[in-house]
Design a protein around this motif. Sequence first.
Motif, mmCIF file in Angstrom:
data_model
loop_
_atom_site.group_PDB
_atom_site.id
_atom_site.type_symbol
_atom_site.label_atom_id
_atom_site.label_comp_id
_atom_site.label_asym_id
_atom_site.label_seq_id
_atom_site.Cartn_x
_atom_site.Cartn_y
_atom_site.Cartn_z
ATOM 1 N N THR A 28 0.863 -1.290 -0.100
ATOM 2 C CA THR A 28 0.059 0.039 0.008
ATOM 3 C C THR A 28 0.925 1.197 0.007
ATOM 4 O OG1 THR A 28 -0.117 -0.183 2.501
ATOM 5 C CG2 THR A 28 -1.997 -0.791 1.203
ATOM 6 N N ASN A 29 0.412 2.395 -0.538
ATOM 7 C CA ASN A 29 1.321 3.358 -0.729
ATOM 8 C C ASN A 29 0.456 4.733 -0.675
ATOM 9 O OD1 ASN A 29 2.851 5.659 -1.793
ATOM 10 N ND2 ASN A 29 3.892 4.295 -2.998
ATOM 11 N N PRO A 30 0.407 5.683 0.233
ATOM 12 C CA PRO A 30 -0.461 6.613 0.060
ATOM 13 C C PRO A 30 -0.190 7.618 -1.097
ATOM 14 C CG PRO A 30 0.380 6.532 2.260
ATOM 15 C CD PRO A 30 0.922 5.612 1.380
ATOM 16 N N LYS A 31 0.578 7.608 -1.849
ATOM 17 C CA LYS A 31 0.992 8.235 -3.032
ATOM 18 C C LYS A 31 0.235 7.643 -4.221
ATOM 19 C CE LYS A 31 5.639 9.989 -1.601
ATOM 20 N NZ LYS A 31 6.717 9.196 -1.427
ATOM 21 N N GLU A 32 -0.142 6.625 -4.080
ATOM 22 C CA GLU A 32 -0.977 6.039 -5.218
ATOM 23 C C GLU A 32 -2.409 6.340 -5.182
ATOM 24 O OE1 GLU A 32 -0.330 1.839 -5.668
ATOM 25 O OE2 GLU A 32 1.873 1.988 -5.955
ATOM 26 N N SER A 33 -2.775 6.201 -3.817
ATOM 27 C CA SER A 33 -4.359 6.361 -3.523
ATOM 28 C C SER A 33 -4.598 6.794 -2.087
ATOM 29 C CB SER A 33 -5.084 4.985 -3.961
ATOM 30 O OG SER A 33 -6.360 5.090 -3.211
ATOM 31 N N PRO A 34 -5.646 7.830 -1.962
ATOM 32 C CA PRO A 34 -6.015 8.312 -0.521
ATOM 33 C C PRO A 34 -6.638 6.871 0.177
ATOM 34 C CG PRO A 34 -7.523 9.058 -2.358
ATOM 35 C CD PRO A 34 -6.561 8.234 -3.015
ATOM 36 N N THR A 35 -6.859 5.784 -0.480
ATOM 37 C CA THR A 35 -7.328 4.852 0.142
ATOM 38 C C THR A 35 -6.414 3.941 0.960
ATOM 39 O OG1 THR A 35 -7.547 3.372 -1.634
ATOM 40 C CG2 THR A 35 -9.497 4.650 -1.278
ATOM 41 N N ASP A 36 -5.302 4.258 0.612
ATOM 42 C CA ASP A 36 -3.882 3.616 1.106
ATOM 43 C C ASP A 36 -3.503 4.426 2.098
ATOM 44 O OD1 ASP A 36 -4.193 1.898 -1.082
ATOM 45 O OD2 ASP A 36 -2.078 1.886 -1.717
ATOM 46 N N ILE A 37 -3.584 4.004 3.458
ATOM 47 C CA ILE A 37 -3.466 4.844 4.459
ATOM 48 C C ILE A 37 -1.782 4.743 5.040
ATOM 49 C CG2 ILE A 37 -4.057 5.423 6.789
ATOM 50 C CD1 ILE A 37 -6.372 5.379 5.116
ATOM 51 N N PHE A 38 -1.264 3.698 4.958
ATOM 52 C CA PHE A 38 0.071 3.812 5.151
ATOM 53 C C PHE A 38 0.892 3.126 4.208
ATOM 54 C CE2 PHE A 38 -1.969 3.992 9.496
ATOM 55 C CZ PHE A 38 -1.203 5.082 9.880
ATOM 56 N N THR A 39 2.297 3.135 4.167
ATOM 57 C CA THR A 39 3.151 2.235 3.418
ATOM 58 C C THR A 39 3.621 1.227 4.524
ATOM 59 O OG1 THR A 39 3.771 3.598 1.768
ATOM 60 C CG2 THR A 39 5.322 2.023 2.369
ATOM 61 N N ILE A 40 3.138 -0.096 4.315
ATOM 62 C CA ILE A 40 3.625 -0.943 5.339
ATOM 63 C C ILE A 40 4.239 -2.287 4.608
ATOM 64 C CG2 ILE A 40 2.851 -3.030 7.172
ATOM 65 C CD1 ILE A 40 0.348 -1.063 7.673
ATOM 66 N N GLY A 41 5.461 -2.681 5.054
ATOM 67 C CA GLY A 41 6.419 -3.642 4.142
ATOM 68 C C GLY A 41 6.801 -4.686 5.114
ATOM 69 N N HIS A 42 7.417 -4.036 6.327
ATOM 70 C CA HIS A 42 7.600 -4.946 7.260
ATOM 71 C C HIS A 42 6.332 -5.357 8.014
ATOM 72 C CE1 HIS A 42 12.203 -3.900 7.814
ATOM 73 N NE2 HIS A 42 11.781 -4.186 6.663
ATOM 74 N N THR A 43 6.213 -6.396 8.542
ATOM 75 C CA THR A 43 4.899 -7.038 9.081
ATOM 76 C C THR A 43 4.555 -6.686 10.797
ATOM 77 O OG1 THR A 43 3.613 -8.992 9.175
ATOM 78 C CG2 THR A 43 6.011 -9.055 9.629
ATOM 79 N N SER A 44 3.490 -6.954 11.067
ATOM 80 C CA SER A 44 3.096 -6.925 12.418
ATOM 81 C C SER A 44 2.958 -5.376 13.138
ATOM 82 C CB SER A 44 4.098 -7.470 13.460
ATOM 83 O OG SER A 44 4.468 -8.978 13.017
ATOM 84 N N THR A 45 2.898 -4.464 12.285
ATOM 85 C CA THR A 45 2.607 -3.207 12.536
ATOM 86 C C THR A 45 1.449 -2.568 12.265
ATOM 87 O OG1 THR A 45 3.013 -2.175 10.521
ATOM 88 C CG2 THR A 45 5.103 -2.902 11.642
ATOM 89 N N GLY A 46 0.733 -3.187 11.754
ATOM 90 C CA GLY A 46 -1.000 -2.818 11.324
ATOM 91 C C GLY A 46 -1.792 -2.485 12.422
ATOM 92 N N VAL A 47 -1.998 -3.292 13.336
ATOM 93 C CA VAL A 47 -2.743 -2.841 14.469
ATOM 94 C C VAL A 47 -2.266 -1.832 15.204
ATOM 95 C CG1 VAL A 47 -3.888 -4.016 16.807
ATOM 96 C CG2 VAL A 47 -3.589 -5.640 14.986
ATOM 97 N N SER A 48 -1.030 -1.781 15.518
ATOM 98 C CA SER A 48 -0.383 -0.435 15.982
ATOM 99 C C SER A 48 -0.965 0.696 15.199
ATOM 100 C CB SER A 48 0.947 -0.942 16.486
ATOM 101 O OG SER A 48 1.296 -1.881 17.079
ATOM 102 N N LEU A 49 -0.673 0.713 14.021
ATOM 103 C CA LEU A 49 -0.692 2.021 13.317
ATOM 104 C C LEU A 49 -2.363 2.437 13.153
ATOM 105 C CD1 LEU A 49 1.662 1.033 10.374
ATOM 106 C CD2 LEU A 49 1.708 3.395 12.151
ATOM 107 N N ALA A 50 -3.322 1.102 13.185
ATOM 108 C CA ALA A 50 -4.544 1.583 13.073
ATOM 109 C C ALA A 50 -5.122 1.826 14.509
ATOM 110 C CB ALA A 50 -5.251 0.343 12.461
ATOM 111 N N GLY A 51 -4.704 1.429 15.317
ATOM 112 C CA GLY A 51 -4.841 1.933 16.787
ATOM 113 C C GLY A 51 -4.662 3.339 16.877
ATOM 114 N N GLY A 52 -3.575 3.931 16.222
ATOM 115 C CA GLY A 52 -3.414 5.258 16.395
ATOM 116 C C GLY A 52 -4.554 5.990 15.691
#
Lengths: 414, 414
Positions: free
Chosen positions: B100-124
């Motif tokens: 995912t890449n916010p530069k490609e679309s406003p529906t991409d919220i974060f660039t996430i490549g390394h794993t296991s970070t999504g719940v933390s980021l979405a929690g923010g």
Amino acid sequence: MNLLDIKSPADIKGMSIDELGKLCGDIRHALLEKLSRHGGHIGPNLGMVEMSVAMHYVFDLPTDKIVYDVSHQSYVHKMLTGRMEAFVNPDEYNKVTGFTNPKESPTDIFTIGHTSTGVSLAGGLVKARNLIGGKENIIAVVGDGSLSGGEAFEGLDYAATLNGNFIIVVNDNDMSIAENHGGLYRNLKELRDTDGESPCNFFKAMGLDYRYVAYGNDIRTLVEAFGSVKDIDHPIVLHIATQKGKGYAPAEADKERFHFGGPFDLASGAPMSINKAPDYGTLTAEYLLNMMKNDSTVVAITAGTPGVIGFTPERRLQAGEQFVDVGIAEQEAVALASGIAKGGGKPFFGVVSSFLQRAYDQLSQDMSINGTSAVIGIFYGTILGMNDVTHLGWFDIALVSNIPGIVYLAPTCM
Amino acid sequence: MNLLDIKSPADIKGMSIDELGKLCGDIRHALLEKLSRHGGHIGPNLGMVEMSVAMHYVFDLPTDKIVYDVSHQSYVHKMLTGRMEAFVNPDEYNKVTGFTNPKESPTDIFTIGHTSTGVSLAGGLVKARNLIGGKENIIAVVGDGSLSGGEAFEGLDYAATLNGNFIIVVNDNDMSIAENHGGLYRNLKELRDTDGESPCNFFKAMGLDYRYVAYGNDIRTLVEAFGSVKDIDHPIVLHIATQKGKGYAPAEADKERFHFGGPFDLASGAPMSINKAPDYGTLTAEYLLNMMKNDSTVVAITAGTPGVIGFTPERRLQAGEQFVDVGIAEQEAVALASGIAKGGGKPFFGVVSSFLQRAYDQLSQDMSINGTSAVIGIFYGTILGMNDVTHLGWFDIALVSNIPGIVYLAPTCM
């Protein structure tokens, strides 16, 4: 028996339960004498007196191995393993460090200062023992906040796949440095409230065998509990409820202040010296509280050390929803800050320099790559840092300076 | 409907369930066409077709927000959010990144490549929304190995304390990059086997509400499931069983090889080109296997990427207990290596350069301070690294060079 007669764990092996009980009393008394004059980790060690004595009574060190995490709860272990002088003789107080240290004793396996690493490290000992064909007991003692860090979870997850003896002691004193936070701690409470019987059990869900011990400050209970798992042939969690600050009323009453501190008056518990000058933490908290009044999107974040950034219990109340303690979980703190920023909030994460390195990947991936704006306040950096090798404040600038897009500002005078 | 007519999620909102089902078939066909010619994350995205379509049918992006972790499973999301050309027009294949890449679309919220970070980021995002007073749905999509990293645990632990809507979708395809490991995955299996009814439930033990969805590749089931949690007023885990590689027999049969790969023959699944020259991974694995024959204390460790270090399923079998896959959990891998060394073993940890930074604190605390001897093999370093901003192999030397006692050796020619 005079405490100084205890040169090694062998000297307590022949004791009766009653004698062990008396020994615990003497140890607690000596601990309080030293800590009131010298400072240190007070509450954690008062809570660990009986458990430490019972472990040394049941297990045979250094053949059996105990890994303390976080090892600031190892003072009584040190007293029983040839270092009693450093706890009863004021001239020797500085002869031991505040953490386990293999240079001090062969019964100290690792130096562990940052938390949540013990199950992983002990798991390595188990793996090596299995390959070599050894039979010794390997015990990891975790707790006092050390379950909240992600590495503890990774360690438990892998532990469940190991063969052979592995005893994971969870010292559950219902506290981190400050009060506990997070969903996991609700489950620990549920387990305490149900005498370990709740079917919803974090440790069992991690694939581990489990036993609950309700009276973790009762020597007879503990000797029986450790005896029942000695030489067990698979990994097991021994969930032991203890009282932080046990046996010293001021520390039982104010667990957060007595987690770690300088000298105090033994009779009243009052600190010997109070620095009335405003410190960096207080200034930070007051500044943030002031911002919060005018901007409901300002959020102050700590990873289990609210006191460091000046957020006393009163200020935490004042900040309300605008203050977050994620527990000792720096990865979460940085990622959360990034998420808050992306969502339109203004995050501030205050962290001890030495602990920032626990979130390198989050600084890089969750923050730098995503270009989110957060302020990270570094405390105890450089030579003003803490004085143990595990808590040096020397690495923050070096590690941050290689990550694109993060501006590091430091004062050039004081 | 021609796939190219789908310019935004609005274009699928009026569809019937049957039409959505046909759409899923067309998307899967297009995915296979592109991936067989272009390569990419094959299995993860084939398994996510129905879930992605159902989420976009039920939720309203970009008001509602979906955070993909790891975001290599977001291809279908990209197809539905204005980037269909990049999946059906070969000339446009390179117009999108693999994450995912916010530069490609406003529906991409974060660039996430390394794993296991999504719940933390979405929690923010959830925390910021609550402070601002928003009402949108916030969805974290985790899984495909992203639960094994400690940050995922930290994120779940904190999520349980959040107020308001937060939907945590666990895409459970019973796989990491290779097969899953660790105690947690036994619980996921128990939950699948009991249709989510087992009282021993990791997510509930973390303090979270929970629902199980058995048919995660059935569009009707998914539309109902997401509909039932839309606008829910508290955090909830939706545990959804999917099939990695769904709908393409070779990928269903060999999930590990089809996790990520280059172009392949669509009819047979055979790779288009096979590099017969021995690579760094193969050489490493053969060297280690040879050592293992003569020394039972040699241990090869991977954090979820056995293929990178040449440990094919056959070589893993050959190594037996001397091979350890801790799952995507680099902190555990480094600490475990340190523990094995301390216990008398000879650990080798092979890791992709970009992922080494996930274990900075363990390199410092568990290894450097403790002076344990381990060999860490770095793969895909420097300009030979992977080509996404999230997986650059440029930082390993810089980050390691500041940690005392670690010797970094690199070839100066090839």
